[in-house]
Design a protein around this motif. Structure first.
Motif, PDB file in Angstrom:
ATOM      1  N   CYS A 569       0.831  -1.207   0.000  1.00 18.42           N
ATOM      2  CA  CYS A 569       0.000   0.000   0.000  1.00 18.42           C
ATOM      3  C   CYS A 569       0.866   1.258   0.000  1.00 18.42           C
ATOM      4  O   CYS A 569       0.576   2.224  -0.715  1.00 18.42           O
ATOM      5  CB  CYS A 569      -0.934   0.004   1.209  1.00 18.42           C
ATOM      6  SG  CYS A 569      -2.245  -1.241   1.135  1.00 18.42           S
ATOM      7  N   ALA A 573       0.949   4.033  -2.976  1.00 22.33           N
ATOM      8  CA  ALA A 573       0.601   5.424  -2.675  1.00 22.33           C
ATOM      9  C   ALA A 573       1.708   6.372  -3.117  1.00 22.33           C
ATOM     10  O   ALA A 573       1.440   7.503  -3.538  1.00 22.33           O
ATOM     11  CB  ALA A 573       0.328   5.582  -1.188  1.00 22.33           C
ATOM     12  N   THR A 579      -5.330   4.629  -6.078  1.00 23.58           N
ATOM     13  CA  THR A 579      -5.015   3.288  -5.602  1.00 23.58           C
ATOM     14  C   THR A 579      -6.209   2.730  -4.848  1.00 23.58           C
ATOM     15  O   THR A 579      -6.767   3.398  -3.970  1.00 23.58           O
ATOM     16  CB  THR A 579      -3.793   3.290  -4.668  1.00 23.58           C
ATOM     17  OG1 THR A 579      -2.677   3.849  -5.358  1.00 23.58           O
ATOM     18  CG2 THR A 579      -3.454   1.869  -4.223  1.00 23.58           C
ATOM     19  N   CYS A 592      -8.820  -1.733   6.858  1.00 22.52           N
ATOM     20  CA  CYS A 592      -8.806  -0.274   6.772  1.00 22.52           C
ATOM     21  C   CYS A 592      -8.392   0.341   8.112  1.00 22.52           C
ATOM     22  O   CYS A 592      -7.594   1.284   8.164  1.00 22.52           O
ATOM     23  CB  CYS A 592     -10.186   0.226   6.342  1.00 22.52           C
ATOM     24  SG  CYS A 592     -10.235   1.966   5.886  1.00 22.52           S
ATOM     25  N   LEU A 595      -4.634  -0.220   8.665  1.00 20.21           N
ATOM     26  CA  LEU A 595      -3.839   0.673   7.820  1.00 20.21           C
ATOM     27  C   LEU A 595      -3.851   2.092   8.382  1.00 20.21           C
ATOM     28  O   LEU A 595      -2.837   2.797   8.349  1.00 20.21           O
ATOM     29  CB  LEU A 595      -4.384   0.663   6.389  1.00 20.21           C
ATOM     30  CG  LEU A 595      -4.157  -0.622   5.587  1.00 20.21           C
ATOM     31  CD1 LEU A 595      -4.946  -0.583   4.277  1.00 20.21           C
ATOM     32  CD2 LEU A 595      -2.672  -0.828   5.304  1.00 20.21           C
ATOM     33  N   ILE A 600      -1.407   5.358   7.329  1.00 19.59           N
ATOM     34  CA  ILE A 600      -1.720   5.578   5.911  1.00 19.59           C
ATOM     35  C   ILE A 600      -2.962   6.448   5.726  1.00 19.59           C
ATOM     36  O   ILE A 600      -3.095   7.166   4.740  1.00 19.59           O
ATOM     37  CB  ILE A 600      -1.896   4.217   5.185  1.00 19.59           C
ATOM     38  CG1 ILE A 600      -0.523   3.586   5.000  1.00 19.59           C
ATOM     39  CG2 ILE A 600      -2.588   4.380   3.843  1.00 19.59           C
ATOM     40  CD1 ILE A 600      -0.524   2.343   4.167  1.00 19.59           C
ATOM     41  N   PRO A 602      -6.390   5.655   5.142  1.00 22.10           N
ATOM     42  CA  PRO A 602      -7.187   5.311   3.965  1.00 22.10           C
ATOM     43  C   PRO A 602      -8.631   5.784   4.111  1.00 22.10           C
ATOM     44  O   PRO A 602      -9.065   6.183   5.198  1.00 22.10           O
ATOM     45  CB  PRO A 602      -7.115   3.787   3.944  1.00 22.10           C
ATOM     46  CG  PRO A 602      -7.012   3.418   5.392  1.00 22.10           C
ATOM     47  CD  PRO A 602      -6.185   4.501   6.038  1.00 22.10           C
ATOM     48  N   ARG A 616      -6.944   9.683  -1.348  1.00 26.45           N
ATOM     49  CA  ARG A 616      -6.209   8.749  -0.505  1.00 26.45           C
ATOM     50  C   ARG A 616      -6.343   7.319  -1.036  1.00 26.45           C
ATOM     51  O   ARG A 616      -7.027   7.074  -2.021  1.00 26.45           O
ATOM     52  CB  ARG A 616      -6.761   8.808   0.922  1.00 26.45           C
ATOM     53  CG  ARG A 616      -6.548  10.149   1.614  1.00 26.45           C
ATOM     54  CD  ARG A 616      -7.223  10.160   2.976  1.00 26.45           C
ATOM     55  NE  ARG A 616      -8.665  10.325   2.861  1.00 26.45           N
ATOM     56  CZ  ARG A 616      -9.519  10.133   3.855  1.00 26.45           C
ATOM     57  NH1 ARG A 616      -9.084   9.719   5.026  1.00 26.45           N
ATOM     58  NH2 ARG A 616     -10.810  10.324   3.681  1.00 26.45           N
ATOM     59  N   LEU A 617      -5.671   6.407  -0.369  1.00 30.12           N
ATOM     60  CA  LEU A 617      -5.870   4.989  -0.645  1.00 30.12           C
ATOM     61  C   LEU A 617      -7.331   4.650  -0.335  1.00 30.12           C
ATOM     62  O   LEU A 617      -7.834   4.964   0.741  1.00 30.12           O
ATOM     63  CB  LEU A 617      -4.939   4.150   0.230  1.00 30.12           C
ATOM     64  CG  LEU A 617      -5.197   2.639   0.236  1.00 30.12           C
ATOM     65  CD1 LEU A 617      -4.735   2.016  -1.071  1.00 30.12           C
ATOM     66  CD2 LEU A 617      -4.494   1.978   1.417  1.00 30.12           C
ATOM     67  N   ILE A 618      -8.013   4.000  -1.278  1.00 28.04           N
ATOM     68  CA  ILE A 618      -9.425   3.661  -1.098  1.00 28.04           C
ATOM     69  C   ILE A 618      -9.529   2.184  -0.754  1.00 28.04           C
ATOM     70  O   ILE A 618      -9.064   1.322  -1.514  1.00 28.04           O
ATOM     71  CB  ILE A 618     -10.244   3.946  -2.376  1.00 28.04           C
ATOM     72  CG1 ILE A 618      -9.920   5.329  -2.933  1.00 28.04           C
ATOM     73  CG2 ILE A 618     -11.732   3.797  -2.078  1.00 28.04           C
ATOM     74  CD1 ILE A 618     -10.229   6.459  -2.005  1.00 28.04           C
ATOM     75  N   CYS A 619     -10.122   1.870   0.382  1.00 33.14           N
ATOM     76  CA  CYS A 619     -10.382   0.481   0.770  1.00 33.14           C
ATOM     77  C   CYS A 619     -11.740   0.085   0.216  1.00 33.14           C
ATOM     78  O   CYS A 619     -12.761   0.678   0.578  1.00 33.14           O
ATOM     79  CB  CYS A 619     -10.359   0.336   2.290  1.00 33.14           C
ATOM     80  SG  CYS A 619      -8.716   0.594   3.008  1.00 33.14           S
TER      81      CYS A 619
END
Length: 678
Positions: A569, A573, A579, A592, A595, A600, A602, A616-619
């Motif tokens: 991850c 990123a 992502t 999530c 993380l 992070i 997310p 952001r990082l999408i779960c």
């Protein structure tokens, strides 16, 4: 590439933007006409101001969105009288103060060759030019494609087109108006009739084709679409993902709904999986039809109407015949209204036989009289959808009478409420019940029809849901989009024929999009290992993109599974672009949270309304991944996705094909056997 040409094109862009701003200012400054007076003045002025405001919104210059993206140089004299005709293709029409076109809307007929002209069929085009822009909308490059001989600089042919297709994305879906391919354009520009069903493999752009088709139809057939146009998507996350496409194409009035939102009935109850399956089955339509019409009764006595000292008698046989004539090919409420009129007419005919001459006032009095109303209520009672469905789901006897010979005893048992509610008013209806209520409402009374309906991920709709949608476009047309291989619901279809039949569009044209422009070939080939198990009759899709290293598979031990996932991850990123971390629905929330604790931060899709816009990082729960795209996808534990449900391999196929640039599979548990080897 000549700097002077880029500067000239940039200057042209600046002048076009200035003219667009002038057009908008002119619209907003226009005074309301003074020639309208009298009773219609307020209504006209209100409508005029609304239209002026709407036109003003249509002319807003969207920041960062190129005003034009292409240019066509036609053969001299072909498209105009002043030598070579040069046409700039963009998202809307722009004219100068004298009415001369500076930019032509991509939907106009003169723009068609931009998408379809070839060297073999030039369609009068001498040269096609594509433009490259920075993220801020600054014109930075161009690329020429000569169609009638001659050279032309700007780089290798196809470079800018490939760059636009592969450009990193963030947030919601973008339009593809600058990159529409010939096979896509043929569907986009197809007329509204006949309806179209598009079978599209992952990355073929079927959703974008459907949305651009709506924009095209509204531009060219707007006079036929006055009944409304609606997009129906599988869930609110998907609708959030696509919501900006139509507005960027100049169409902000199209409604976008899930099927539950379209039906507009509250759903607060829940069902067992077996009840959900049965309630979505097409056989329920006949069960509900029987249940509704079982409320009719045969007349047990004559109808007697007293007028003054005279008794007018209508034999029960005549009443029964009047009912029999109305029972076929009519909606329940219309039949009830018609029977009321028949009963009053029968009474009036008896009065006339005795020498009376009843007028309209007398007829209305007879219709409202107690004897007629009592008999009408006894023979053809007024009912609501809730009353009928309450009886079916709470009474084994009522259900058996309606479902006998249609549903098995086990299926009937699955439908019945374990603990019936006290009344229809206190019942908590489930999402599947709401669709049944809509079916009953359609049997009782006519529903208004939309002019056009776009239905995405249609392979997952139940037959009863399809019937609900079909009622809403009975007089219109549909654009049906989906992929048989991505069917994950209990009713997922193996062929489009039943879906189109339940939509009441059996003659819809079936089109296949098999070339993937989004998903790299290495990823598609890996995902296609599942096709023999999930869609054996479907050919493997082909990708036009081949990126070495697009697929990575990392195996870890259970003790280090999260650390490996966390590293993946962080690496994704740092690479830029969007992502998505996709995992089984039961696992994603905990991942999530872990993380987030690791720094992070997310965003959880389905729990955060602005997740797709967060950057952001999408779960992503695997159940919500359908229709979405990310530059990079990290797929956690494919085996758990496959094992989570009956159609888990179909769900896994969806998850495997969400990446536009790179897919990184991280797992500690064994992979599904279909993905091993090959």
């Amino acid at each position: 590439m000549h700097t002077s040409q880029i500067e000239a094109e940039a200057a042209y862009l600046a002048s076009a933007r200035a003219e667009l701003a002038r057009m908008r200012a002119d619209v907003l400054a226009t005074e309301t006409p003074e020639f309208v007076s009298g009773t219609d003045e307020v209504w006209f002025n209100t409508m005029y101001r609304m239209a002026r405001a709407r036109r003003g919104r249509d002319l807003v210059d969207l920041p960062g969105t190129p005003l034009f993206f292409g240019r066509l140089d036609y053969d001299p004299g072909l498209a105009g009288d002043d030598g070579e005709e040069r046409v700039y293709i963009g998202r809307r029409h722009v004219r100068d103060s004298e009415g001369r076109p500076l930019v032509v809307d991509w939907r106009a007929p003169i723009s068609t060759p931009f998408y379809r002209a070839t060297r073999e069929d030039r369609q009068g085009v001498r040269l096609r030019r594509r433009f490259g822009f920075s993220d801020g909308g600054e014109l930075t490059a161009f690329e020429d494609e000569p169609l009638a001989g001659g050279g032309g600089g700007g780089g290798e042919p196809g470079t800018l087109l490939a760059q636009e297709i592969e450009r990193t994305r963030s947030g919601s879906m973008r339009d593809i108006v600058a990159t529409i391919q010939p096979e896509q354009d043929e569907l986009v520009r197809a007329p509204s009739q006949p309806s179209i069903c598009v079978q599209g493999a992952p990355g073929t752009g079927k959703t974008a084709v459907g949305l651009h088709r709506l924009a095209y139809l509204l531009f060219n057939e707007g006079h036929r679409l006055t009944g409304g146009v609606t997009v129906v998507g599988p869930n609110t996350s998907f609708l959030s993902y696509i919501r900006h496409v139509l507005p960027t194409l100049g169409e902000a009035s199209v409604q976008q709904r899930t099927i539950d939102e379209l039906i507009e009935r509250p759903a607060t109850g829940a069902d067992t999986p077996e009840a959900v399956r049965v309630k979505g089955d097409a056989r329920m339509a006949e069960v509900l039809h029987r249940a509704l019409w079982s409320h009719l009764s045969e007349p047990g006595e004559d109808l007697v109407y007293v007028h003054g000292s005279t008794r007018h008698r209508v034999d029960r046989e005549d009443v029964a015949k009047a009912m029999a004539d109305l029972r076929t090919g009519i909606r329940y409420a219309s039949g009830r209204d018609a029977l009321g009129q028949r009963l009053s007419s029968l009474v009036l005919s008896r009065m006339e036989a005795r020498g009376a001459s009843p007028d309209d006032r007398e007829q209305r009095a007879v219709t409202r009289s107690k004897p007629v109303r009592d008999m009408l209520n006894a023979l053809w009672p007024k009912v609501t959808p809730e009353q009928v469905l309450f009886e079916v789901l709470s009474s084994p006897e009522r259900l058996a009478a309606a479902a006998g010979g249609i549903l098995t005893e086990a299926e009937q048992a699955a439908l019945l409420w374990p603990k019936p509610y006290r009344s229809a008013k206190s019942a908590k209806w489930s999402p599947a019940d709401v669709v049944l209520l809509d079916e009953l409402a359609g049997l009782i009374d006519r529903s208004p029809s939309l002019s056009h309906l776009m239905v995405d991920e249609a392979q997952d709709l139940s037959p009863m849901q399809c019937r609900a949608l079909g009622r809403r476009c009975a007089g219109g047309s549909v654009t049906v989009l989906g992929d048989i291989a991505q069917g994950t619901s209990p009713w997922a279809t193996g062929t489009w024929d039943p879906v189109l039949a339940h939509l009441s569009k059996p003659d819809a044209r079936l089109a296949v999009l098999g070339r993937s422009f989004r998903v790299p070939g290495e990823i598609l080939e890996y995902a296609a290992r599942l096709l023999p198990a999930i869609a054996p009759g479907l050919g493997a899709p082909e990708s036009v993109r081949h990126a070495a290293g697009a697929l990575r598979i990392t195996h870890s031990t259970p003790d280090h599974a999260f650390e490996v996932l966390l590293a993946a991850c962080r690496e994704a990123a740092a690479g830029g672009g969007s992502t998505g971390l996709i995992a089984a629905d039961a696992d994603i929330e905990a991942l999530c949270e872990r993380l987030g604790a690791a720094g992070i931060e997310p965003a959880l899709l389905g729990g955060d309304e602005d997740a797709l816009e967060s950057g952001r990082l999408i779960c992503v729960p695997a159940g919500l991944a359908k229709g979405l795209e990310f530059d990079t996808v990290i797929l956690a534990e494919p085996g758990r996705i496959a094992a989570a449900e009956e159609r888990g391999l179909h769900r896994l196929y969806v998850a495997l094909t969400r990446a536009v640039s790179a897919l990184h599979i991280v797992h500690a548990e064994p992979l599904p056997e279909q993905l091993i080897g090959g």
